[in-house]
Scaffold this motif. Structure first.
Motif, PDB file in Angstrom:
ATOM      1  N   GLN A 176       0.938  -1.153   0.137  1.00 29.15           N
ATOM      2  CA  GLN A 176      -0.119  -0.115  -0.144  1.00 29.15           C
ATOM      3  C   GLN A 176       0.757   1.340   0.041  1.00 29.15           C
ATOM      4  OE1 GLN A 176      -2.464   0.362   3.508  1.00 29.15           O
ATOM      5  NE2 GLN A 176      -3.862   1.797   2.448  1.00 29.15           N
ATOM      6  N   TYR A 177       2.012   1.244   0.718  1.00 35.39           N
ATOM      7  CA  TYR A 177       2.894   2.544   0.940  1.00 35.39           C
ATOM      8  C   TYR A 177       3.688   2.523  -0.708  1.00 35.39           C
ATOM      9  CZ  TYR A 177       1.862   3.068   5.770  1.00 35.39           C
ATOM     10  OH  TYR A 177       1.277   3.028   7.049  1.00 35.39           O
ATOM     11  N   GLU A 178       4.228   1.465  -1.019  1.00 35.55           N
ATOM     12  CA  GLU A 178       4.777   1.283  -2.078  1.00 35.55           C
ATOM     13  C   GLU A 178       3.951   2.091  -3.372  1.00 35.55           C
ATOM     14  OE1 GLU A 178       8.174   1.154  -2.693  1.00 35.55           O
ATOM     15  OE2 GLU A 178       8.293   0.612  -0.821  1.00 35.55           O
ATOM     16  N   GLN A 179       2.538   1.490  -3.415  1.00 37.28           N
ATOM     17  CA  GLN A 179       1.815   2.013  -4.556  1.00 37.28           C
ATOM     18  C   GLN A 179       1.547   3.346  -4.370  1.00 37.28           C
ATOM     19  OE1 GLN A 179      -1.915   0.215  -4.625  1.00 37.28           O
ATOM     20  NE2 GLN A 179      -2.373   0.590  -6.796  1.00 37.28           N
ATOM     21  N   ALA A 180       1.287   3.819  -3.208  1.00 41.35           N
ATOM     22  CA  ALA A 180       1.255   5.427  -2.879  1.00 41.35           C
ATOM     23  C   ALA A 180       2.350   6.084  -3.118  1.00 41.35           C
ATOM     24  CB  ALA A 180       0.917   5.593  -1.305  1.00 41.35           C
ATOM     25  N   VAL A 181       3.572   5.612  -3.076  1.00 37.69           N
ATOM     26  CA  VAL A 181       4.864   6.506  -3.293  1.00 37.69           C
ATOM     27  C   VAL A 181       4.775   6.811  -4.765  1.00 37.69           C
ATOM     28  CG1 VAL A 181       7.161   6.248  -3.620  1.00 37.69           C
ATOM     29  CG2 VAL A 181       6.201   5.622  -1.570  1.00 37.69           C
ATOM     30  N   SER A 182       4.450   5.601  -5.417  1.00 37.09           N
ATOM     31  CA  SER A 182       4.502   6.070  -7.203  1.00 37.09           C
ATOM     32  C   SER A 182       3.518   7.003  -7.647  1.00 37.09           C
ATOM     33  CB  SER A 182       4.078   4.580  -7.707  1.00 37.09           C
ATOM     34  OG  SER A 182       3.848   4.591  -8.913  1.00 37.09           O
ATOM     35  N   GLN A 183       2.258   6.860  -7.128  1.00 40.10           N
ATOM     36  CA  GLN A 183       1.215   7.982  -7.235  1.00 40.10           C
ATOM     37  C   GLN A 183       1.650   9.185  -6.621  1.00 40.10           C
ATOM     38  OE1 GLN A 183      -2.178   5.680  -5.787  1.00 40.10           O
ATOM     39  NE2 GLN A 183      -2.481   4.456  -7.700  1.00 40.10           N
ATOM     40  N   LEU A 184       2.189   9.466  -5.627  1.00 31.52           N
ATOM     41  CA  LEU A 184       2.501  10.679  -5.077  1.00 31.52           C
ATOM     42  C   LEU A 184       3.705  11.200  -5.806  1.00 31.52           C
ATOM     43  CD1 LEU A 184       1.905   9.952  -1.338  1.00 31.52           C
ATOM     44  CD2 LEU A 184       0.568  11.244  -2.713  1.00 31.52           C
ATOM     45  N   LYS A 185       4.649  10.740  -6.171  1.00 34.01           N
ATOM     46  CA  LYS A 185       5.545  10.998  -6.919  1.00 34.01           C
ATOM     47  C   LYS A 185       5.281  11.717  -8.314  1.00 34.01           C
ATOM     48  CE  LYS A 185       9.674   8.252  -5.639  1.00 34.01           C
ATOM     49  NZ  LYS A 185      10.606   7.249  -6.264  1.00 34.01           N
ATOM     50  N   ALA A 186       3.937  10.926  -8.943  1.00 33.24           N
ATOM     51  CA  ALA A 186       3.330  11.307 -10.285  1.00 33.24           C
ATOM     52  C   ALA A 186       2.705  12.871  -9.943  1.00 33.24           C
ATOM     53  CB  ALA A 186       2.288  10.428 -10.610  1.00 33.24           C
ATOM     54  N   ALA A 204       3.582  20.051 -11.241  1.00 32.00           N
ATOM     55  CA  ALA A 204       2.431  21.073 -11.685  1.00 32.00           C
ATOM     56  C   ALA A 204       1.565  20.703 -12.778  1.00 32.00           C
ATOM     57  CB  ALA A 204       2.976  22.539 -11.645  1.00 32.00           C
ATOM     58  N   ASN A 205       2.385  20.387 -13.791  1.00 32.11           N
ATOM     59  CA  ASN A 205       1.587  20.008 -15.104  1.00 32.11           C
ATOM     60  C   ASN A 205       0.807  19.013 -15.064  1.00 32.11           C
ATOM     61  OD1 ASN A 205       2.553  22.138 -16.767  1.00 32.11           O
ATOM     62  ND2 ASN A 205       4.513  20.829 -16.916  1.00 32.11           N
ATOM     63  N   ARG A 206       1.284  17.699 -14.477  1.00 31.73           N
ATOM     64  CA  ARG A 206       0.655  16.692 -14.026  1.00 31.73           C
ATOM     65  C   ARG A 206      -0.687  16.849 -13.175  1.00 31.73           C
ATOM     66  NH1 ARG A 206       5.776  14.360 -14.609  1.00 31.73           N
ATOM     67  NH2 ARG A 206       6.172  14.111 -12.298  1.00 31.73           N
ATOM     68  N   LEU A 207      -0.510  17.763 -11.916  1.00 31.18           N
ATOM     69  CA  LEU A 207      -1.529  18.091 -11.394  1.00 31.18           C
ATOM     70  C   LEU A 207      -2.879  18.899 -12.079  1.00 31.18           C
ATOM     71  CD1 LEU A 207       0.077  19.432  -8.056  1.00 31.18           C
ATOM     72  CD2 LEU A 207      -1.336  17.418  -8.359  1.00 31.18           C
ATOM     73  N   MET A 208      -2.440  19.762 -13.079  1.00 31.05           N
ATOM     74  CA  MET A 208      -3.092  20.504 -14.031  1.00 31.05           C
ATOM     75  C   MET A 208      -4.082  19.417 -14.995  1.00 31.05           C
ATOM     76  SD  MET A 208      -1.050  23.764 -14.775  1.00 31.05           S
ATOM     77  CE  MET A 208      -1.593  24.012 -16.394  1.00 31.05           C
ATOM     78  N   ILE A 209      -3.102  18.449 -15.224  1.00 29.38           N
ATOM     79  CA  ILE A 209      -3.943  17.657 -16.055  1.00 29.38           C
ATOM     80  C   ILE A 209      -4.724  16.649 -15.393  1.00 29.38           C
ATOM     81  CG2 ILE A 209      -3.422  15.381 -17.458  1.00 29.38           C
ATOM     82  CD1 ILE A 209      -0.837  16.474 -18.306  1.00 29.38           C
ATOM     83  N   LEU A 210      -4.551  16.261 -14.167  1.00 29.09           N
ATOM     84  CA  LEU A 210      -5.716  15.583 -13.446  1.00 29.09           C
ATOM     85  C   LEU A 210      -6.798  16.363 -13.265  1.00 29.09           C
ATOM     86  CD1 LEU A 210      -3.121  13.518 -10.763  1.00 29.09           C
ATOM     87  CD2 LEU A 210      -4.468  12.708 -12.886  1.00 29.09           C
ATOM     88  N   ASP A 211      -6.629  17.581 -12.860  1.00 32.40           N
ATOM     89  CA  ASP A 211      -7.510  18.514 -12.619  1.00 32.40           C
ATOM     90  C   ASP A 211      -8.608  18.816 -13.844  1.00 32.40           C
ATOM     91  OD1 ASP A 211      -9.323  20.471 -11.414  1.00 32.40           O
ATOM     92  OD2 ASP A 211      -7.763  22.022 -11.601  1.00 32.40           O
ATOM     93  N   MET A 212      -8.055  18.823 -14.788  1.00 31.43           N
ATOM     94  CA  MET A 212      -8.764  18.846 -16.412  1.00 31.43           C
ATOM     95  C   MET A 212      -9.522  17.558 -16.424  1.00 31.43           C
ATOM     96  SD  MET A 212      -6.000  20.716 -18.648  1.00 31.43           S
ATOM     97  CE  MET A 212      -6.460  20.042 -20.099  1.00 31.43           C
TER      98      MET A 212
END
Length: 99
Positions: free
Chosen positions: A4-14, A18-26
């Motif tokens: 669970q922690y390892e999977q979260a690390v991968s996602q939190l790194k993603a 800022a560009n990826r956060l904007m993409i997720l927001d869109m």
């Protein structure tokens, strides 16, 4: 539990861009074609491809190809799981790692 922690690390790194956060927001508004994402952002197509590869690899975004176009949408199951993990991380719970 460590998975669970390892999977979260991968996602939190993603999420650490800022560009990826904007993409997720869109994408929170629904599925979008890569061309629609590019219209809203000041990045090149290869840069968008790089960001989408990261978001898809960690499981937060799903993609499908239709003709020459790539379409992206949030993986609601994974985004909900990550949201729950972060909430659990910052709150007291019965299954806390310290107990």
């Amino acid at each position: 539990m460590e998975v669970q922690y390892e999977q979260a690390v991968s996602q939190l790194k993603a999420l650490s861009d800022a560009n990826r956060l904007m993409i997720l927001d869109m994408l929170s508004c629904g599925e979008l074609c890569a061309c629609e994402i590019l219209e809203k952002m000041k990045i090149t197509q290869p840069t968008l491809s790089h960001h989408m590869k990261i978001l898809c690899a960690c499981g937060l975004v799903l993609c499908r190809k239709e003709g020459k176009n790539m379409f992206y949408r949030l993986n609601e199951q994974e985004t909900s799981r990550l949201e729950g993990f972060v909430h659990q991380l910052f709150s007291t719970s019965l299954n806390c790692i310290c107990k």
